[in-house]
Design a protein around this motif. Sequence first.
Motif, PDB file in Angstrom:
ATOM      1  N   LYS A  17      -0.582   2.152  -6.109  1.00 47.89           N
ATOM      2  CA  LYS A  17      -1.562   1.933  -5.064  1.00 47.89           C
ATOM      3  C   LYS A  17      -0.906   1.977  -3.697  1.00 47.89           C
ATOM      4  CE  LYS A  17      -4.130   2.658  -7.080  1.00 47.89           C
ATOM      5  NZ  LYS A  17      -5.187   3.623  -6.869  1.00 47.89           N
ATOM      6  N   ASN A  19       2.411   3.017  -2.761  1.00 48.55           N
ATOM      7  CA  ASN A  19       3.272   4.131  -2.384  1.00 48.55           C
ATOM      8  C   ASN A  19       3.125   5.326  -3.296  1.00 48.55           C
ATOM      9  OD1 ASN A  19       4.585   3.203  -0.057  1.00 48.55           O
ATOM     10  ND2 ASN A  19       5.833   1.815  -1.298  1.00 48.55           N
ATOM     11  N   ARG A  20       1.993   5.395  -4.044  1.00 50.61           N
ATOM     12  CA  ARG A  20       1.668   6.552  -4.872  1.00 50.61           C
ATOM     13  C   ARG A  20       2.760   6.853  -5.886  1.00 50.61           C
ATOM     14  NH1 ARG A  20      -3.266   5.809  -4.398  1.00 50.61           N
ATOM     15  NH2 ARG A  20      -4.065   6.008  -2.295  1.00 50.61           N
ATOM     16  N   SER A  32       1.648  11.835   2.133  1.00 43.25           N
ATOM     17  CA  SER A  32       1.133  10.696   2.873  1.00 43.25           C
ATOM     18  C   SER A  32       0.286  11.176   4.031  1.00 43.25           C
ATOM     19  CB  SER A  32       2.291   9.822   3.395  1.00 43.25           C
ATOM     20  OG  SER A  32       3.113  10.578   4.272  1.00 43.25           O
ATOM     21  N   ARG A  98      -4.956   1.311   2.340  1.00 41.93           N
ATOM     22  CA  ARG A  98      -4.710   2.626   1.754  1.00 41.93           C
ATOM     23  C   ARG A  98      -6.031   3.329   1.584  1.00 41.93           C
ATOM     24  NH1 ARG A  98      -0.492   1.389   3.235  1.00 41.93           N
ATOM     25  NH2 ARG A  98       1.512   1.355   2.147  1.00 41.93           N
ATOM     26  N   GLU A 259      -5.847   3.986   5.673  1.00 48.77           N
ATOM     27  CA  GLU A 259      -4.469   4.449   5.559  1.00 48.77           C
ATOM     28  C   GLU A 259      -4.033   5.216   6.801  1.00 48.77           C
ATOM     29  OE1 GLU A 259      -1.636   7.014   2.488  1.00 48.77           O
ATOM     30  OE2 GLU A 259      -3.527   6.133   1.808  1.00 48.77           O
ATOM     31  N   GLU A 614       0.083  -5.220   1.006  1.00 46.65           N
ATOM     32  CA  GLU A 614       0.631  -3.933   1.427  1.00 46.65           C
ATOM     33  C   GLU A 614       2.146  -3.976   1.540  1.00 46.65           C
ATOM     34  OE1 GLU A 614      -0.731  -6.351   4.912  1.00 46.65           O
ATOM     35  OE2 GLU A 614      -1.530  -5.676   3.006  1.00 46.65           O
TER      36      GLU A 614
END
Length: 635
Positions: A17, A19-20, A32, A98, A259, A614
């Motif tokens: 979630k 930082n992918r 990003s 995000r 985001e 976050e």
Amino acid sequence: MAQGLPSMASLARLCQKLNRLKPLEDSTMETSLRRCLSTLDLTLLGVGGMVGSGLYVLTGAVAKDVAGPAVLLSFGVAAVASLLAALCYAEFGARVPRTGSAYLFTYVSMGELWAFLIGWNVLLEYIIGGAAVARAWSGYLDSMFSHSVRNFTETHVGSWQVPLLGHYPDFLAAGIILLASAFVSCGARVSSWLNHTFSAISLLVILFIVILGFILAQPHNWSTEEGGFAPFGFSGVMAGTASCFYAFVGFDVIAASSEEAQNPQRSVPLAIAISLAIAAGAYILVSTVLTLMVPWHSLDPDSALADAFYRRGYRWAGFIVAAGSICAMNTVLLSLLFSLPRIVYAMAADGLFFQVFARVHPRTQVPVAGTLAFGLLTAFLALLLDLESLVQFLSLGTLLAYTFVATSIIVLRFQKSSPPSSPGPASPGPLTKQHSSFSDHLQLVGTMHASLPEPGELQPALRPYLGFLDGYSPGAVVTWALGVMLASAITIGCVLVFGNSTLHLPHWGYILLLLLTSVVFLLSLLILGAHQQQYREDLFQIPMVPLIPALSILLNICLMLKLSYLTWVRFSIWLLMGLAVYFGYGIRHSKENQRELPGPNSTHYVVFPRGSLEETVQAVQPPSQAPAQDPGHME
């Protein structure tokens, strides 16, 4: 293993979630989005999503057929009801900045399957919403030129009478969607600049309507001779509220863009509050002057504002209103097309949707593939379909998303969480943090001070009175209370909506059943309120939890139950299609499901808390391979 060590399964969800699921050394600009949106950008994005075609079409239709001049009360009540949902989005947007909006919020609290279904419905909401706005834009612009575009198309292309299809192909609607998609694909700054321009023009036109409308106001139009202020009574005001509620659904665009916000913890809640206040003020003031200018029963529901100025002898003002409506619909279209590819991007980045949509253009830093692909799909629907029959379909998806977000707020508040900690002699490194799902009894396992009650535990002051609840594991009672609250809310909605009509309950049975379910609903809220919650001073949090989210859930359920059965049938078909996509593609490509158990040489993900969800996710090696001089990494 340290006692507060998070499991890999629960950390995987948070890692992907935040930082992918990319270690720092593998992250690139191509995965990003650029943080470039200010509070003003987000506010105007929200205003553009709410103040659109509804102001120029919905106001007159509700005033004439549903509520009369009391439509301004309907808008006021609808704004308060929307505020309940908006507060939930504001807290989540600040805590989890995000992209993904309701999809992301459901993911971090309830898990992958529920999140996919919500994201799947939000996709349809944006696609059909964009197509509907484009057709309204086309019809309004065509009417300014005496329907010359429609007449030309029917003459040279043809027309047809087919269910669910429009009477003729609307090339103008398809063209504006393709043009807007091209601008959106150029980057967030270009989209923001266009939205600023159209929003400024739209707000100036609204200000012009209010000022000139009050000058032309005739209080006699609210007199009893014209039917009075509320000719349809209280029931008319409430029926108007159900229609006006959907005029405020655009604020989720702000959460979907968090985001790309420069300071999401501050700007997201502030932008949602300001944009909702501006939209509510615009709707209330415009509906006031509209019903004061001309009698409510003589309004033209299709173009009430322009027609009102025409009838008062200000034809030139009607053209200004028409231009303002075009700009307002442009802002709605841009907002929808801006948010749509970002929802797709979030789902694709998690592996639940096709990976091509997870790619971000290295220069514009926007998901260009998703923007163009879904722009083409939206244009195709606007070209061929008659979308009037699908408007309720949109409402169901929106209300369902609101319900899940409100439920997620309650889930998140009763999860255990480690407070921020700075390294020191007694704390050699940052505290690790585990994020579990709803099915794991709503817990975040971490190191807490023993003297402080943890979220999900019974409050110490109430233990002498509710000691029988203290024997259960932390979070278990909260889970059961939340389930009972949801079940009682559904029962209350069924009684209110179907009690007299479909169920044919006697009056005493109706009152008794409503009273019993209301008591159960309130008791579940009291049990939830008796347990300790998370409190963060550094982030925006909704006051009066669980009351406000619970009221939002109850309202959303009642509105969903008022929709037609055909809407539920279509919704069920769409859900089955979504489940086919999930089990056919998503579950096999899910980043969370693909993550293997850690081996002796595998990378470990440790979350370093900074007081909110976050946190920065860093990849570290196991202690056996880590340098001896680095004591800061904890396994």
